[in-house]
Structures are given as structure tokens and as C-alpha cells.
Design an enzyme around this catalytic site. Structure first.
Site, PDB file in Angstrom:
ATOM      1  N   HIS A  41      39.391  41.916  33.404  1.00  0.00           N
ATOM      2  CA  HIS A  41      38.708  41.773  35.018  1.00  0.00           C
ATOM      3  C   HIS A  41      38.254  40.533  35.250  1.00  0.00           C
ATOM      4  O   HIS A  41      38.242  39.989  36.318  1.00  0.00           O
ATOM      5  CB  HIS A  41      37.878  42.971  34.913  1.00  0.00           C
ATOM      6  CG  HIS A  41      37.130  43.024  36.319  1.00  0.00           C
ATOM      7  ND1 HIS A  41      35.645  42.620  36.377  1.00  0.00           N
ATOM      8  CD2 HIS A  41      37.312  43.471  37.555  1.00  0.00           C
ATOM      9  CE1 HIS A  41      35.383  42.846  37.550  1.00  0.00           C
ATOM     10  NE2 HIS A  41      36.330  43.262  38.401  1.00  0.00           N
ATOM     11  N   GLU A  62      40.652  38.140  35.921  1.00  0.00           N
ATOM     12  CA  GLU A  62      41.193  38.044  37.163  1.00  0.00           C
ATOM     13  C   GLU A  62      40.377  37.447  38.357  1.00  0.00           C
ATOM     14  O   GLU A  62      40.975  36.832  39.159  1.00  0.00           O
ATOM     15  CB  GLU A  62      41.376  39.783  37.576  1.00  0.00           C
ATOM     16  CG  GLU A  62      41.703  40.214  38.866  1.00  0.00           C
ATOM     17  CD  GLU A  62      40.812  41.159  39.419  1.00  0.00           C
ATOM     18  OE1 GLU A  62      40.738  42.376  39.004  1.00  0.00           O
ATOM     19  OE2 GLU A  62      40.085  41.009  40.548  1.00  0.00           O
ATOM     20  N   HIS A  63      39.076  37.687  38.134  1.00  0.00           N
ATOM     21  CA  HIS A  63      38.333  36.733  38.948  1.00  0.00           C
ATOM     22  C   HIS A  63      38.310  35.466  38.915  1.00  0.00           C
ATOM     23  O   HIS A  63      38.404  34.891  40.114  1.00  0.00           O
ATOM     24  CB  HIS A  63      36.726  37.296  38.798  1.00  0.00           C
ATOM     25  CG  HIS A  63      36.227  38.378  39.483  1.00  0.00           C
ATOM     26  ND1 HIS A  63      35.185  38.434  40.294  1.00  0.00           N
ATOM     27  CD2 HIS A  63      36.833  39.697  39.554  1.00  0.00           C
ATOM     28  CE1 HIS A  63      34.627  39.714  40.689  1.00  0.00           C
ATOM     29  NE2 HIS A  63      35.917  40.689  40.173  1.00  0.00           N
ATOM     30  N   GLU A 117      29.071  43.862  40.476  1.00  0.00           N
ATOM     31  CA  GLU A 117      30.148  44.512  40.813  1.00  0.00           C
ATOM     32  C   GLU A 117      30.050  45.850  39.813  1.00  0.00           C
ATOM     33  O   GLU A 117      30.176  47.043  40.425  1.00  0.00           O
ATOM     34  CB  GLU A 117      31.805  43.761  40.668  1.00  0.00           C
ATOM     35  CG  GLU A 117      32.815  44.672  40.951  1.00  0.00           C
ATOM     36  CD  GLU A 117      34.086  44.058  40.717  1.00  0.00           C
ATOM     37  OE1 GLU A 117      34.136  42.878  40.501  1.00  0.00           O
ATOM     38  OE2 GLU A 117      35.126  44.719  40.848  1.00  0.00           O
TER      39      GLU A 117
END
Lengths: 423, 427
Positions: free
Chosen positions: B65, B68-69, B140
């Protein structure tokens, strides 16, 4: 192929708008009863579709209804309650496979079924069954109570209730739980009869059937409804905020929420609405917006920060999820971006990017049945609202000065903080 | 390039596998203004332990993740802004087993596709940019921590399994992401963003040949590493049931129940269809159980059940809001025992199949749905558009056997979240 047809009156006060298209595998329609948003009836109105979906004379329980919809290749018929400005729309949304994909017809049986749900519910002693009313009353109360579960939308709704406390708009979409206390099968059924008789009804259909076939099917399904004069619906707009109201709430959360409410002085039927739309895109509409780029990406102040318009009411809502110790800093950073817009600190690039994003979104709406449904129902509520093409044409020539003017009309009304509990 | 036709679905796709192993599929959709491109890599949150060319590697939880950012950073700046320049609307997500980057647009499709392709193959991380992201990702994670639904399911997975990495939240924890460095991100990119481990799916009114030519020019050669993933020892299917609970600021209790199933074998699609049909038969809206629980006010329309799987684990999950989650669970177990022994109405079984096929066909109206299903199923080794055929092969006996073996106390865990007291508003 996509063909937008005119809105036609098929029965007294019952209007149909069809979009003929063979692009999709799914056909859909919605049937909406228009009511003035008010605490006297909002929750009762919201309860009605769920009660109707419990049982009809021919399909007397949920299992029988589900079996019937399964037989129609997994068609769905769901309750739908919307709030557009100070208009509440209650009714149903259906989607189903297009007839050409399966060996038996689905569209005509779906309209027929909708007709049964509206006109031929299962009755006991001349009114709704106690079981359906009590069961759905409890369910609706739970849904209302569950508003606190989604902190992001909860913060927005708390802010709006403060901001609009003297206006009909403060009534939530589904009404409030207290309004359901005195509901009985008898008075809810009587209320429903009044709803059916006195509400303007707006139907939207999108699919492969020709307009005439759709009109005939709905006319046949709904002709039993006794109609009287329709109740008028409208929205009061507050042009400017006089002073800033502040409120807050503590909850057991690890991330704070910030919600700002602004008066835009402009609704969807105003000539300067396209400029407001473009401003919203520049300020907080997406990943190229000032809020996303400057507040989130550059300063890492929050996980999200965006702005949305309530275009029928003339309100802009800015929302952000912020670390608990950064709330004031984030608020100041957001207001600085807003000031930049007012002062015309908007680059050519930002203007062009936002214009592209808005035009692209408008073009893509034609590919999205749900978005078309919502847009055309909006047009039925807000008289004088432009259609999608006209709106796109109006956005194209906009310049920095138009956007700046829209920003200068914004006035901050209410600031809401959802913060953590000290442990 | 090959063309595959699915007459029953009235769908067609074009497929090309480039010399570097990148698979490209294009589903033409004339009449649509919208165009959509979806780049998926077979690398998800569960891939934290693996061997590369014989060397063992362990990376921190949440790295897929995080990566991905950071993939949106390019040497010339932020890819988001480049997309904006071309009217593209990009986004990305990470799931347990894949990471996907996509955009939709109505114009400048090729320019947008070029940005997307360059972006996924061009890692560019600096210590400063990686450090800066930590705050955003921590926010997040906190947002998910405040969300009762994600909390309930994360805690369910942790209770249901003993070793499998699905026990850890997709984004990792605020703690685990502290250790992520640019070097680790580069290593994961090199290992898993190899064209041979990726797939591109495009939907819209585009010329297939041009898509392939454009991407072929930009995609790099395969590095050709041998990667073996390690998800730990196989999960024991039968063991004592688990129950976890916590309190949050919510209005009514939520529950999430899981039953461990045999991980899918060679036909993952068929396992999925059997699992979904079993859930419908046992507790779908037309089932006697649903009617009973709904009428009694023990469940509401938030109640739902379905089959989920990822590499190495599979489960039937049931979730919803209820004041009496334990009673709901007890009734599910009792009804499963009855249905497992006595069977069910065959007419209803056929009707549910018809309904499921209709709904899956309709879901192909969604560009996002097509791309996700195509890629996720391809990574599992199956062709998603074959689902009508797979449904035809599912028998009532298979569904009954599935229920008998799966919905049992020694296969299950339950995760519950109860409300705490609320505070006052000050206005």
C-alpha cells in the site's frame, strides 16, 4: 446510441422522462414522489417505501418478493429517498437485465410489479400490516441512529444542522426518529393514500424500450391511483452568512473531522452556476484541486480534504480528516486556499485542469445511468436548470475573473469540529 | 493479437502478451465517451515474505500500500498533475492480493495511457518523499481504525487464521510503516512490478492495436527473477471457534462471522460460484432463515453473506448489524446443519442460479468491474468471462456438501463491535 427524450405527462401530475439507449446490459427506472421537506412528514415519507417492499397482495412476504425478482434474472427493486434542496423525493429504484439478453421478458413484468407494490400492497383490516410497519419503523430508526457510525458524513450532517437550524433544510434526508413515535398501521396507511394522491410523481427510465412502450407500461401500472391537486415544492436560499458559527463534538476517535459550511449565493438555476462549479473543482473537486494538492500533498495536513456543492440549496461543504492536534492548522490552511481563490491566485494551469475535469465528468455522465437519473430528476425539481450539454457549453468560455467572482460570493457560515475524547 | 468472443455475454476482448510477459486485454465499448485503463500487478498486502532467486526477504506490513502511494511520484513531478493536464482522472488501490492503478477519461486517452504506463514502470523514491508520505498514510490508517466495518473485518481475519498474512490490515499499522525505506520500496518494485507479473486491461472505444503498440514501446524488459511467495504453514481448517469483541463510538452492535473453507484449487471461479450460491441458499433474502431472522428484528437489510478468497485462504463471511449477534450465529449454525443434512428446494436452487447469472452479466456494465474481475481472476488462473459456463456446471450436491463442510462451529470465528457511551455536543 443515446437519445434524450422530452419529459411527458402520462397521467395527471405523473411525468415520465425516458432516455433510449442500447449501450447497457442493464435497464433501469426510478419512480419518485415529491414532497416538501419538513419534520411533519419526512420520516413517515421515508418509511413508506420500505413498508411497501415488505409485501404485496400477490407476493405476501420478503421471500415471495425475492423469489419473484430472482425469477426476473436477479432484478432489483429498492427503496430510494433523496433530498434535493428542500425537496424530499421518496420512491423506488429498479434495475434489471435488458430483455434481449435473456429468453423471457423482464421489463414489462418489472413495471407491473412496481405497480403492484404501489397500488396493491398487502393489507390487513384495510391498512398496512402491523408486522411490516413495526419492523420497518425499527429498521429506519436504526439507520438514523447509525448516522454516527460514519464519522465523515456525520460531521457534515452535524455542521449542516447547525448552519440551517432555522431552515427546512436542517431536516435530515430520512427525517428524525422522534417523528416515528406515533406511527401506527392505520395512520401510516392514511398518510400513504394522501402521498399517492397529492404528490407530483416523476419517473425516469433508461434502456432499450421505445418511449411509447415505456409510457404505455407505466400508464397501465399506475392508472388506478386516485389523483388530486399536487403539493407544491420549493427551496428557500440564504444568499449570505452574517457571522461565523462554531460548534464541536467529542467522540472516541483517532482522527478528527473538520466540516465547513459556506453560503454560495448561487444555485443550479442561476446564470453564474457554471462558474461556481468550476470554482468548486479548482478549490476542492479532485486530485488536481488546491485542497488536495496544497493541504494534503504539500503539507501532509490531512488524509482527505475536498469541497462539494449542494447545488439546489446554495451551499458549499468543505470536509477534511485531520490529526487531532492539527485541527486549527488545517482550518487555517483550508481558509487560505479559499482566500487565494477570492484574490485570483489561480494559475492558468489550475483553471485549465479544472475545466478539463469538469467537462470530462459531464461527458462521462452520459455513460452512467445512475448519474443521468439523478441529473434529470434534478431538472424536474429545479425549474430552469440547464441540461448537460448546455451546462458544458457554459463552462467552456469561463475565465479567471468568473471563477474569482464566484469565490468572492462565498461566505463562511459554520465551522464544525469532531474531536477526540481526552483519555 | 487474439480476439475472443463470448456470444452469450455479447462481449469480446482482444489479447496480446508482449515478449516481456505483460498481458494486455482490451474490451471494446463503442458508443461510450468514457475510456478506462487498469494496470494491475500481482502483488498485494499479503506478499510480505518471499524468496527472490533463492534469497529470503521479509518486508514490513503495509508495504504494498505504501508503494502504491509512492508510485505517483515521478522524476519530473507528480503523476496526478500530469493526468490532470490531460483530463485523466487517476486513482489506485491495494487489496490483499493485488495493487491496481487506473484512470478514466473522455479525451486524450493515449496521453493518459502513456502516463500510466510510465508511472507503473518508473519507481522514483527519495528519503524525503518517503518520509513525507508516512504522515498521510498514518492518517489513512487512523481513518480505518475509526471505521467499525473495516475494524470488524480486520479483527475477524486475525481471529479466523493463525499465520496467514491476511491477519494484518492492508495498510499495515502506524507502527509497521515506520520502518519502510526507499530501498525496500525499490526492491518490492523490482520483484513484483515486472511486466511478466502484471496485466493491463482497457475498456472503451479504443483501437486495440494502438494500445498494444503504445504500451510495447514503453514497457521495460522482464528482469526474469524467480520469486516464491511464503504465506506460512497451511491454515488448519478445524480448530476451536474464536470470538473477539471491542467497543467503539457506534450506534448498534456489528458482527462479522467467518467460516474457513478449503482454499480454491485449480478452478477458483467455480469455488467462488459454489460459495456464493451456498450463501444465498442458506441465508439469502429468499431463504427461510433470512425471513425468520428479519421478521424477528434480529437482522436488518445490512445483513449479507458471501464467499471471499485470497492466495492460501478462503472463507464464507456473514456480516451485519444486530442487537443479538450470538443468537444470529446460533441460528445460522443450526440451519446449516439442517440444510446440510436435508438439502433444499431444487426449484429455488435453479432460480438463484438464474438470478446470479443475470446479476453478474449486468455487472459487466461497469468498466471498473470488468477490469478488476478480469485481472483478479487471471492472477488466479481463470478466465472471468467463462462464468456462465461455470455456473452451468455447479450442482446442488456441490452446494450442499460445501455447506455441510463449511458452516460449522469448528470452522468459525466471530468479531463483534459494541457501542460505547456518547459524548455531548457543544454549540
Amino acid at each position: 446510441m443515446i437519445l434524450l427524450n422530452r419529459r411527458i405527462e402520462i397521467l395527471p401530475g405523473i411525468f415520465l422522462r425516458t432516455v433510449t439507449s442500447d449501450k447497457f446490459k442493464t435497464g433501469c427506472f426510478s419512480v419518485n414522489l415529491l414532497r416538501p421537506l419538513c419534520s411533519a412528514e419526512a420520516a413517515k415519507n421515508a418509511l413508506v417505501p420500505s413498508v411497501l417492499l415488505r409485501a404485496t397482495a400477490q407476493y405476501p412476504d420478503i421471500a415471495a418478493i425475492t423469489d419473484h425478482l430472482d425469477d426476473l434474472y436477479g432484478a432489483t427493486l429498492g427503496a430510494l429517498v433523496r433530498k434535493k434542496g428542500e425537496v424530499q423525493m421518496v420512491g423506488f429504484y429498479a434495475d434489471f437485465i435488458e430483455d434481449c439478453f435473456v429468453p423471457e421478458p423482464v421489463f414489462a413484468p418489472m413495471v407491473d410489479f412496481l405497480g403492484q407494490v404501489l397500488c396493491d400492497p398487502l393489507l390487513q383490516d384495510g391498512c398496512f400490516t402491523p408486522e411490516a410497519v413495526e419492523g420497518e419503523r425499527q429498521n429506519l430508526i436504526r439507520v438514523m441512529q447509525a448516522r454516527i457510525d460514519e464519522k465523515r458524513s456525520y460531521a457534515t450532517s452535524q455542521m449542516l444542522q447547525t448552519m440551517c437550524q432555522a431552515e427546512a433544510y436542517s431536516e435530515p434526508r430520512l427525517g428524525n426518529a422522534e417523528e416515528l413515535e406515533d406511527v401506527t398501521p392505520q395512520n401510516l396507511y392514511a398518510h400513504y393514500q394522501n402521498l399517492l394522491a397529492t404528490s407530483r410523481i416523476e419517473i425516469f427510465y433508461l434502456g432499450r424500450q421505445p418511449e411509447q412502450v415505456v409510457a404505455d407500461c407505466f400508464t397501465k401500472a399506475l392508472r388506478g391511483i386516485q389523483r388530486r391537486a399536487c403539493v407544491a415544492v420549493s427551496t428557500q436560499v440564504v444568499q449570505r452568512a452574517d457571522a461565523v458559527r462554531r460548534c464541536s463534538k467529542q467522540m472516541d476517535v483517532t482522527q478528527g473531522k473538520l466540516s465547513l459550511g459556506l453560503r454560495t449565493g448561487c444555485t443550479v438555476t442561476d446564470a453564474n452556476y457554471p462558474a461556481l462549479m468550476l470554482l468548486n473543482s479548482i478549490l476542492g473537486g479532485g486530485v488536481s484541486s488546491k485542497l488536495f494538492h496544497n493541504v494534503r500533498e504539500k503539507r501532509s495536513l490531512c488524509y482527505y480534504a475536498n469541497s462539494v456543492l449542494e447545488k439546489y440549496k446554495g451551499i458549499m461543504v468543505i470536509s477534511s480528516g485531520v490529526a487531532l492536534d492539527q485541527m486549527q492548522t488545517a482550518e487555517a490552511a483550508i481558509l487560505k486556499e479559499l482566500d487565494d481563490c477570492r484574490n485570483g491566485v489561480i494559475s492558468r494551469q489550475e483553471l485549465d485542469d479544472a475545466k478539463r475535469a469538469v467537462l470530462s465528468a459531464l461527458a462521462a455522465w452520459r455513460d452512467a445511468p445512475g448519474a443521468l437519473d439523478d441529473y434529470y430528476l434534478g431538472m424536474a425539481v429545479a425549474e430552469g436548470m440547464q441540461d448537460l450539454d448546455a451546462l458544458a457549453q457554459a463552462v467552456k468560455p469561463l475565465q479567471l475573473a468568473d471563477v474569482q467572482a464566484a469565490a468572492q460570493n462565498l461566505t463562511l457560515d459554520t465551522v464544525f469540529y469532531l474531536t477526540g475524547v481526552e483519555k | 493479437m487474439i480476439r475472443k468472443e463470448y456470444p452469450q455475454l455479447r462481449e469480446v476482448y482482444w489479447e496480446e502478451v508482449l515478449p516481456n510477459g505483460l498481458r494486455i486485454r482490451i474490451v471494446p465499448k463503442p458508443d461510450f465517451a468514457r475510456k478506462y485503463a487498469f494496470f494491475a500487478t500481482n502483488f498485494g498486502a499479503i506478499d510480505t515474505r518471499f524468496t527472490v532467486d533463492g534469497q529470503r526477504v521479509t518486508v514490513p506490513d503495509g508495504i504494498a500500500h505504501y508503494l502504491e502511494h509512492k508510485m505517483f511520484d515521478m522524476p519530473q513531478g507528480d503523476a496526478m498533475q500530469e493526468f490532470a493536464r490531460c483530463g485523466g482522472n487517476p486513482n489506485a488501490f491495494t487489496s490483499y492480493d493485488l495493487t491496481a492503478y487506473y484512470f478514466d477519461c473522455t479525451e486524450n486517452f493515449e496521453e493518459n495511457l502513456k502516463i500510466l504506463t510510465q508511472m507503473v514502470f518508473m519507481p522514483y523514491f527519495t528519503q524525503a518523499s518517503v518520509d513525507k508520505e508516512r504522515g498521510i498514510i498514518a492518517q489513512e490508517i487512523r481513518m480505518y481504525d475509526d471505521n467499525a466495518d473495516s475494524r470488524a473485518s480486520e479483527r475477524l481475519f486475525a481471529a479466523l487464521f493463525q499465520h496467514h498474512p491476511v491477519r494484518v490490515p492492508i495498510a499495515g499499522t502506524v507502527q509497521s510503516i515506520q520502518d519502510i525505506t526507499p530501498q525496500m520500496l525499490y526492491q518490492c518494485h523490482k520483484t513484483f512490478y515486472d511486466p511478466s507479473n502484471m496485466m493491463l486491461c482497457v475498456v472503451g472505444d479504443v483501437v486495440p492495436q494502438r494500445v498494444v503498440e503504445l504500451v510495447a514501446k514503453l514497457a521495460p524488459e522482464s528482469v526474469g527473477q524467480t520469486v516464491v511467495r511464503d504465506y506460512g504453514a497451511p491454515e488448519k481448517l478445524e480448530r476451536p471457534s474464536q470470538s473477539v469483541q471491542m467497543q467503539m463510538d457506534i450506534s448498534m452492535p456489528k458482527f462479522d462471522i467467518g467460516f474457513r473453507c478449503q482454499p480454491p484449487g485449480s478452478d477458483a471461479l467455480q469455488s467462488e460460484l459454489i460459495g456464493d450460491l451456498a450463501a444465498e441458499i442458506l441465508m439469502g433474502e429468499s431463504s427461510p432463515l433470512y425471513g425468520r431472522l428479519y421478521k424477528a428484528g434480529k437482522i436488518d437489510d445490512s445483513f449479507g453473506a458471501g464467499y471471499e478468497s485470497t492466495k492460501g485462504v478462503a472463507m464464507l463471511t456473514v456480516d451485519g448489524d444486530s442487537d443479538v449477534p450470538q443468537e444470529v450465529l446460533a441460528e445460522i449454525l443450526k440451519e446449516a446443519e439442517r440444510v446440510g443434512a436435508e438439502g433444499f428446494d431444487l426449484a429455488r436452487f435453479e432460480r438463484l442460479k438464474k438470478s446470479a447469472i443475470g446479476r453478474r452479466m449486468r455487472s459487466l456494465d461497469s468498466f471498473e468491474g470488468i477490469c478488476y474481475q478480469m485481472c483478479a481472476h487471471f492472477f488466479e488462473g481463470v478466465d472471468y468471462f467463462a462464468f456462465p459456463h461455470s455456473y452451468a456446471g455447479v450442482t446442488p450436491q456441490q452446494v450442499q456438501a460445501f455447506l455441510r463442510q463449511t458452516v460449522r462451529a469448528d470452522r468459525m470465528a466471530i468479531s463483534m463491535i459494541y457501542p460505547t457511551q456518547q459524548e455531548e455536543t457543544s454549540c
